[in-house]
Design an enzyme around this catalytic site. Structure first.
Site, PDB file in Angstrom:
ATOM      1  N   ASN A 279      38.917  47.996  30.785  1.00 17.16           N
ATOM      2  CA  ASN A 279      38.277  48.199  29.281  1.00 17.16           C
ATOM      3  C   ASN A 279      37.275  47.232  29.439  1.00 17.16           C
ATOM      4  O   ASN A 279      37.070  46.358  30.235  1.00 17.16           O
ATOM      5  CB  ASN A 279      39.186  47.930  28.130  1.00 17.16           C
ATOM      6  CG  ASN A 279      38.861  48.925  27.080  1.00 17.16           C
ATOM      7  OD1 ASN A 279      37.744  49.454  26.895  1.00 17.16           O
ATOM      8  ND2 ASN A 279      40.061  49.464  26.597  1.00 17.16           N
TER       9      ASN A 279
ATOM     10  N   HIS B 138      40.793  24.334  41.046  1.00 17.97           N
ATOM     11  CA  HIS B 138      39.892  23.000  41.104  1.00 17.97           C
ATOM     12  C   HIS B 138      41.038  22.081  41.482  1.00 17.97           C
ATOM     13  O   HIS B 138      42.249  22.167  41.061  1.00 17.97           O
ATOM     14  CB  HIS B 138      39.307  22.610  40.225  1.00 17.97           C
ATOM     15  CG  HIS B 138      38.268  23.663  39.456  1.00 17.97           C
ATOM     16  ND1 HIS B 138      37.232  23.468  39.883  1.00 17.97           N
ATOM     17  CD2 HIS B 138      38.287  24.475  38.546  1.00 17.97           C
ATOM     18  CE1 HIS B 138      36.244  24.556  39.563  1.00 17.97           C
ATOM     19  NE2 HIS B 138      37.279  25.297  38.790  1.00 17.97           N
TER      20      HIS B 138
END
Length: 181
Positions: free
Chosen positions: A83, A113
């Site tokens: 959507n 990270h």
């Protein structure tokens, strides 16, 4: 091994690499075209998806606006529906199985990270792939974190933050998402 090969493999890589920067520029240009095609037919939008995605199954639909890092690491099965306003950070592969339905504003994240602040300051990144099975329903606003696998027929509640794998047929809700018994 190129920085692109390292990135796709989930190894630490330099996101400032010229090849990767060029890939991101191309993805931004493609997103501008795709997101401007909101009034286009589903078939026209699917043709646009096939220009950038790694794989697009028959009948797959992504309603614009849509955002991704590269696009080429995304594999959509047959009949996938995403959507409005979904984000896929696809530095590693994101595989979405047949007939899976994804609500608005869902984020699927493969980018990660280093936890060590010194390494993080060096700007190096890495990623972990995300796999979403067949016939999964992911409610609006859910966030799927790097490295997660969601089994076939699972349900992810709206607004949930999925930090761990979800077994086949299970329902996971909350932040962090927990299996509903």
């Amino acid at each position: 091994m190129s920085e692109r090969q390292k990135m796709i493999s989930g190894l630490p890589y330099d996101p400032g690499d010229p090849e990767l920067q060029a890939d991101q520029t191309a993805a931004k240009q493609w997103m501008a075209r795709y997101n401007a095609a909101m009034a286009a037919s589903p078939a026209e939008r699917r043709d646009l998806l096939r220009q950038k995605m790694g794989e697009v199954g028959e009948g797959a639909i992504i309603r614009p606006p849509f955002h991704c890092d590269y696009g080429y690491n995304i594999r959509l099965g047959r009949g996938v529906f995403m959507n409005f306003n979904c984000v896929v950070l696809d530095i590693c592969e994101v595989e979405i199985g047949d007939q899976t339905q994804i609500g608005p504003a869902v984020q699927i994240l493969t980018a990660d990270h280093p936890r060590d602040p010194v390494q993080r300051a060096e700007g190096i990144e890495f990623g972990r792939p995300v796999t979403i099975g067949r016939n999964v329903w992911i409610g609006g606003g859910a966030i799927i974190l790097p490295g997660v696998t969601i089994g076939d027929d699972a349900v992810i509640g709206a607004g949930s933050v999925v930090t761990r794998d979800v077994p086949e047929g299970a329902t996971a809700v909350g932040n962090p998402a927990r299996l509903k018994t």
